[in-house]
Design a protein around this motif. Structure first.
Motif, mmCIF file in Angstrom:
data_model
loop_
_atom_site.group_PDB
_atom_site.id
_atom_site.type_symbol
_atom_site.label_atom_id
_atom_site.label_comp_id
_atom_site.label_asym_id
_atom_site.label_seq_id
_atom_site.Cartn_x
_atom_site.Cartn_y
_atom_site.Cartn_z
ATOM 1 N N UNK A 140 -1.514 -30.374 13.069
ATOM 2 C CA UNK A 140 -1.977 -29.077 12.547
ATOM 3 C C UNK A 140 -1.994 -27.986 13.609
ATOM 4 N N UNK A 141 -2.454 -28.346 14.810
ATOM 5 C CA UNK A 141 -2.577 -27.295 15.819
ATOM 6 C C UNK A 141 -1.215 -26.888 16.372
ATOM 7 N N UNK A 144 0.011 -24.813 13.023
ATOM 8 C CA UNK A 144 -0.671 -23.622 12.516
ATOM 9 C C UNK A 144 -1.422 -22.829 13.576
ATOM 10 N N UNK A 147 2.205 -22.525 16.124
ATOM 11 C CA UNK A 147 3.399 -22.170 15.331
ATOM 12 C C UNK A 147 4.682 -22.636 16.023
ATOM 13 N N UNK A 173 -2.919 -32.494 6.981
ATOM 14 C CA UNK A 173 -3.686 -32.974 8.132
ATOM 15 C C UNK A 173 -3.864 -34.493 8.067
#
Ligand code: SF4
Lengths: 242, 470
Positions: A140-141, A144, A147, A173
């Motif tokens: 996720x990191x 989002x 990017x 996630x």
């Protein structure tokens, strides 16, 4: 190029193979890797658990340690995310604008591995060889916060011998979330179960990602299931040669 | 106790606080397989639909930026804007009431209904009236509130709590709905089947009779335009339109943050809202009204402006973004936590990611201390939010204000101290190596980990050992 390695406390302590692979890969590509002494932890666990005051000295330490370097790399999307999006914010919230400015300057020179390779070193084919069926989980990191988009996949597609298979519902996630995995263990486990189901569906023998932390969680679940699927950090695949 | 502006929403009234912590409530919900299947199906469908209609707009990101900028501007001058709204509504023949908290709002509405002599009110689906527990207050005063939104009616008849902002009965399937109707709906056909058109027809028959025989309606508002004094409600079924046009008296309860500066601003939000919420290009019904028009629609209009903790939220520079919310529920539909636990686990009418940042701010974080932690910080909510509320950043901000368990405080302080002393840090690394915990089940809080996941075998040497020996 001279590149400073921010190893991250988790890779240093639990997954040194990911950090070693990062070093060996960059050296193979002709770069000099240095390991600034005095580095420990970026403070993300403290910040994300609600302990910004305790994170402050860790941010100060991190900034002081990495300030002298032009390029910093870490084999973790999550820790780079914290450096880039949290350090200055926490410093400002504590009223330390000077630290916030210095933290921003360090953050601007700090890259996650796939960003460093593609954006800075301008290389997509790192000359790796890895003859296995692999599926990639975009953490996720990386996805989002940083990017990174398809940068890790572009690197993986250039690996010789690899059978890269798409992970269904890849962007969901995995359920790690740092102390979330402890505080909300049941929900975290339910999320993990679905992620593992998707990994197993692909028939891959290896699940890879750019974060040792999510891999520790997914790998821990896969190991408990005795599934036979291994987790490997992206750096380990990119460092592999015939 | 009197609530003053800047104080949290009072205890003992309304639905902002749960009976148990999020992890405890979530554990129960996770055991309900039917619930998880319903939620997975519903959220997956709506995500797909919404994604498709959003992809049609080339300027979606610009719209989001515009929505966010208009809301930021609104919050920066909220006091003057709500006063402007008040004067426009008053000039157009409406009556404006100010409610500092849930109790005041409930009393104002109850007194207004009493004065009309109506034993019943028809209600448009509204989050604000759910938040303050208006139905309970009306019932206590002997007034029957009838929810007219189909899903809200199902929840009301089932003596249940809503579990989704937009689809409050998302946790119910059609067999359950038939059983509720058979049990609770006055005059229902005993041969009712669970065929959706049949269920809808039964509700329609019941509601039509109620619409035609009730003289007072209570609504919320999606937007209130300061410049013109116009209120707006967007909906799908048309039952809201019935409530807004048929009765003699209309009472609207609106949170103060719902104000928008100008008529033109609607252009942005009427594009953002339907696409993010129901995945429609345009919602089927958009109703707008400005005060009272003689001979047309309700002849008495009351606007109740509700604070209930909002001024307190506004005072927090980071947290106030939560007031930008247009209640589209996109963040719920993309949230991997919500998808698995459902809405009830959040203990508030505001579930999912928005609930995790809004409820604790409205009540004071100590009253909802587990909610800021009900997220893996995956960030899917931020990407989905049509007004770009940085929900993960606000969660982290609220965690920093939440009361922490003593044992955790001690452990965190020790960890930070160790991390700030490289010698100690190295010693701790070596201790970890010797502890040989791999494969073991550990005591709390680590038992949460080892119940479902193995811990990795500690490596023979740390990275820094390897580096030094090279
Ligand atoms: S926070 Fe954003 S995504 Fe969630 S309901 Fe509000 S407007 Fe929609």
């Amino acid at each position: 190029m001279r590149i400073a390695l921010f190893v991250t406390c988790l890779a240093d302590t639990m997954f040194p193979q990911a950090a070693k692979a990062t070093v060996l890969l960059l050296e193979r590509l002709g770069h000099e890797v240095v390991f600034p002494p005095g580095q420990t932890c970026c403070g993300q666990m403290h910040i994300n658990t609600g302990y910004q005051q305790q994170a402050l000295p860790l941010i100060q330490r991190h900034v002081k340690t990495f300030q002298p370097y032009d390029v910093v790399v870490a084999p973790s999307g999550s820790c780079v995310g914290s450096v880039r999006h949290q350090h200055a914010m926490v410093a400002s919230a504590a009223g330390d604008e000077r630290l916030a400015l210095r933290a921003t300057a360090v953050a601007e020179r700090t890259y996650e591995l796939s960003e460093l390779l593609i954006d800075v070193l301008k290389i997509e084919d790192v000359g790796a060889y890895f003859p296995h069926r692999v599926t990639y989980h975009p953490t996720c990191h990386s996805l989002r916060v940083l990017r990174v988009g398809d940068k890790p996949l572009r690197l993986l597609r250039n690996v010789r011998g690899i059978d890269l298979v798409e992970l269904p519902a890849a962007e969901q996630c995995c359920g790690f979330g740092g102390t979330f995995a402890l505080k909300n263990a049941d929900t975290s486990t339910a999320m993990l179960a679905d992620k593992m189901g998707h990994v197993l569906e692909t028939g891959a023998s290896v699940c890879t990602a750019g974060d040792a932390s999510c891999l520790m969680h997914i790998g821990g679940g896969l190991s408990r299931l005795e599934s036979g699927v291994r987790t490997l950090h992206l750096a380990e695949i990119l460092a592999a040669t015939s | 106790m009197t609530t003053f502006l800047g104080m949290p929403a009072p205890r003992g009234v309304g639905h902002l606080r749960g009976d148990e912590s999020f992890p405890a409530a979530a554990k129960k919900a996770l055991g309900n397989d039917q619930l998880r299947r319903n939620l997975n199906h519903a959220t997956t469908t709506i995500r797909g639909k919404s994604g498709r209609v959003i992809a049609e707009l080339p300027d979606w990101e610009q719209l989001r930026l515009a929505g966010s900028a208009i809301k930021a501007d609104t919050m920066a001058r909220l006091p003057e804007l709500i006063e402007e709204l008040e004067s426009r509504v008053t000039a157009a023949g409406g009556v404006v009431h100010w409610a500092a908290d849930a109790n005041e709002a409930n009393t104002i509405v109850t007194d207004l209904v009493r004065a009309t002599g109506s034993p019943r009110v028809i209600k448009i689906k509204s989050m604000a009236t759910q938040e303050i527990g208006l139905n309970e207050a009306l019932e206590e005063a002997g007034i029957q509130p009838v929810e007219t939104d189909l899903a809200e009616l199902i929840v009301q008849l089932g003596k249940d709590q809503p579990s989704h902002i937009l689809v409050p009965a998302i946790h119910r399937n059609r067999t359950e709905i038939r059983d509720i109707f058979l049990r609770e709906m006055p005059g229902v056909d005993p041969a009712l089947t669970d065929d959706p058109p049949v269920l809808a027809a039964a509700a329609r028959r019941y509601l039509r009779e109620t619409f035609l025989s009730t003289s007072v309606a209570v609504s919320g508002a999606n937007f209130g335009i300061a410049e013109t004094g116009t209120l707006a409600v967007v909906e799908s079924e048309g039952n809201g339109r019935m409530c807004l046009t048929l009765p003699d008296t209309l009472i609207t309860v609106m949170g103060i943050e719902k104000v928008l500066p100008t008529w033109r601003d609607l252009e942005v939000f009427l594009q953002l809202l339907p696409r993010s919420s129901t995945g429609e290009r345009m919602n089927p019904y958009t109703s707008m009204w400005t005060g009272v028009v003689p001979g047309d629609g309700p002849q008495n209009f009351h606007l109740v402006l509700l604070d209930n903790g909002r001024t307190k939220v506004l005072a927090d520079e980071v947290g106030r973004q939560a007031l930008h919310c247009i209640r589209c529920s996109a963040c719920l539909n993309v949230c991997p936590v919500y998808e698995r636990t459902g809405g009830h686990a959040y203990g508030s009418v505001y579930p999912g990611p928005i609930g995790a940042i809004l409820s604790p701010q409205l009540t004071g974080v100590e009253d909802n201390a587990s909610l800021p932690y009900a997220s893996s910080l995956c960030g899917a909510c931020f990407d989905a939010c049509p007004v770009r509320i940085d929900i993960p950043a606000i969660l982290v901000h609220l965690r920093n204000q939440a009361p922490h368990p003593r044992s955790e405080r001690v452990a965190m302080a020790a960890a930070a101290y160790t991390m700030d002393h490289p010698r100690l840090y190295e010693a701790a690394q070596h201790a970890a190596k010797l502890s040989r915990y791999a494969g073991k089940r550990l005591p709390p809080p680590l038992s949460g980990w080892t119940a479902s996941r193995d811990l990795p075998e500690p490596p023979a040497e740390t990275f820094r050992d390897w580096w030094e020996d090279r």
